[in-house]
Write an enzyme that holds these catalytic residues in place. Structure first.
Site: not given
Ligand SMILES: *[C@@H]1O[C@H](CO)[C@@H](O)[C@H](O)[C@H]1NC(C)=O
Ligand SMILES: *[C@@H]1O[C@H](CO)[C@@H](O)[C@H](O)[C@H]1NC(C)=O
Ligand SMILES: *[C@@H]1O[C@H](CO)[C@@H](O)[C@H](O)[C@H]1NC(C)=O
Ligand SMILES: *[C@@H]1O[C@H](CO)[C@@H](O)[C@H](O)[C@H]1NC(C)=O
Length: 394
Positions: A207-208, A290, A326, A355
């Protein structure tokens, strides 16, 4: 600043509707304007006041959560005779199932497996989701995400902290050999368990994924190539273990144009959507939307429409399906989503998952992170309408 986990993404089956509605298609409900005639042998059956569908046999869907007795059987979605068979595949820019176009429409529901719901509550939750998308719950298929960039529910940093060292950079997840083999072992065990399971649409690597994680630490050397190399390794590995299911990445869809002045187009988070989509062992593309979390706060509706169209262009160039898996805003949802759904539909983008889905359970509402939509609301009806029109579009 952004959402936690899209751990479980639900995609609803879809079969294109003709003048007379085919099996599983919508045939009635509040504000429904399409055909109410079911194909021969099918009966238009009320699922709820918002949704009637054509079913082959009489189906009893119990939504009442009567508190009068604890011995009543749980609310269930009893399935019509046809079992789910076949694996979802792709052909050009379309998903396919048993030779027909399969339209991916539905919603995310990270909470389904995590809330300790009873079986009857899960039945209500799945039935609510299914009712928006023209199938009963036996028509649902899942996209299963194997890990999370964020620290919610474990995620990449657990691997790094335990195998490399506490507080070590997030992006070692992509490059450290102990992390890679631990994740492969986990993926192999999980994927092998569901090798022959047709209700799984596909696997998502993470995820992401980004260079930085919840700890905010990076090695300083993570680039788009770091993540793309990991995607090649991991997607090829999963394909070698499981040739039945599709594989996608689960990323937010960042473009990699360092000269752009617009953050989601700069590649700064370590994702190159076009390069990842081009990988042979990646079957479909994913992106998120988003604007509120990405600094696109003025003109966010039209910014989102452009984001959708640019991903459609990448879809056409790669000749692979791409889904907006999402999307969300926390205010003016109805107007924003109307515009975005309309652009998804008219652009030719392969699929769309909101989402996030919510349910009103007897024990209370499922979690609301500000984006959840609940049955009986205007936005929920909008989603239901677009599920039907996306299926009709094919
Ligand atoms: C991945 O997790 C880190 C720490 O939680 C955060 O800083 C970063 O923005 C996150 N990336 C995404 C795509 O959510
Ligand atoms: C809003 O965004 C669209 C598409 O990016 C652009 O064409 C339009 O000029 C913008 N409008 C304003 C008022 O900024
Ligand atoms: C579910 O809860 C929402 C939010 O409270 C409410 O607006 C809606 O009417 C409820 N839906 C049903 C079908 O009861
Ligand atoms: C049905 O349509 C009317 C008129 O467009 C609208 O006011 C109403 O909110 C709609 N109902 C639902 C449940 O969407």
């Amino acid at each position: 600043m952004k959402l936690s986990a899209g751990l479980i993404t639900l995609a609803l089956t879809a079969v294109a509707a003709a003048q007379s509605v085919s099996e599983w298609g919508q045939c009635g409900g509040i504000n429904y304007t399409g055909s109410t005639t079911c194909a021969s042998g099918l009966t238009c059956t009320e699922i709820n006041t918002y949704y009637y569908q054509c079913l082959a046999s009489v189906t009893t869907v119990t939504t009442s959560t009567s508190s009068t007795t604890s011995t009543a059987p749980p609310a269930t979605t009893s399935s019509p005779s046809a079992p789910i068979t076949g694996f979802v595949s792709t052909s050009g820019q379309k998903f396919t199932l048993n030779g027909a176009t399969y339209t991916v429409v539905g919603g995310n529901a990270y909470w389904v497996g995590l809330m300790g719901l009873t079986t009857s509550e899960m039945n209500v939750a799945f039935k609510d989701i299914a009712a928006t998308g023209a199938t009963t719950a036996n028509g649902l298929r899942l996209i299963v995400t194997l890990t999370n960039n964020w620290s919610d529910y474990g995620g990449m940093d657990v691997y790094v902290n335990q195998l490399v060292g506490q507080g070590q950079p997030h992006d070692y997840f992509y490059t450290n050999s102990a992390c890679i083999s631990a994740f492969q072992n986990y993926a192999k065990t999980f994927v092998t368990r569901y090798l022959n399971e047709p209700t799984i649409l596909g696997w998502e690597l993470a995820n992401e994924p980004r260079c930085t994680g919840s700890t905010g630490t990076t090695s300083g050397s993570c680039t788009v190539a770091t993540v793309t190399n990991w995607v090649k390794t991991m997607s090829a590995y999963i394909k070698s273990v499981d040739s039945n299911h599709l594989v996608g990445l689960g990323d937010e869809g960042w473009f990699n144009d360092p000269s752009s002045s617009d953050y989601p187009y700069q590649g700064g988070e370590g994702i190159d959507f076009v390069a990842n989509l081009a990988i042979d062992t990646i079957d479909f593309g994913t992106f998120h939307l988003y604007p509120g979390s990405w600094g696109e706060t003025s003109n966010s509706t039209s910014w989102g429409q452009e984001w959708i169209i640019n991903h459609y262009t990448a879809q056409a160039n790669a000749n692979k399906p791409v889904i907006m898996e999402e999307f969300g805003v926390t205010s003016d949802q109805y107007n924003t989503y109307s515009a975005w759904y309309s652009t998804v539909q008219s652009s030719g983008l392969s699929g769309v998952l909101i989402w996030q889905a919510g349910s009103n359970l007897s024990s209370g509402q499922t979690p609301n992170d500000g984006y959840a939509i609940y049955p009986g609301t205007q936005v929920y009806t909008l989603e239901t309408q677009y599920a039907a029109s996306m299926k009709a579009r094919g």
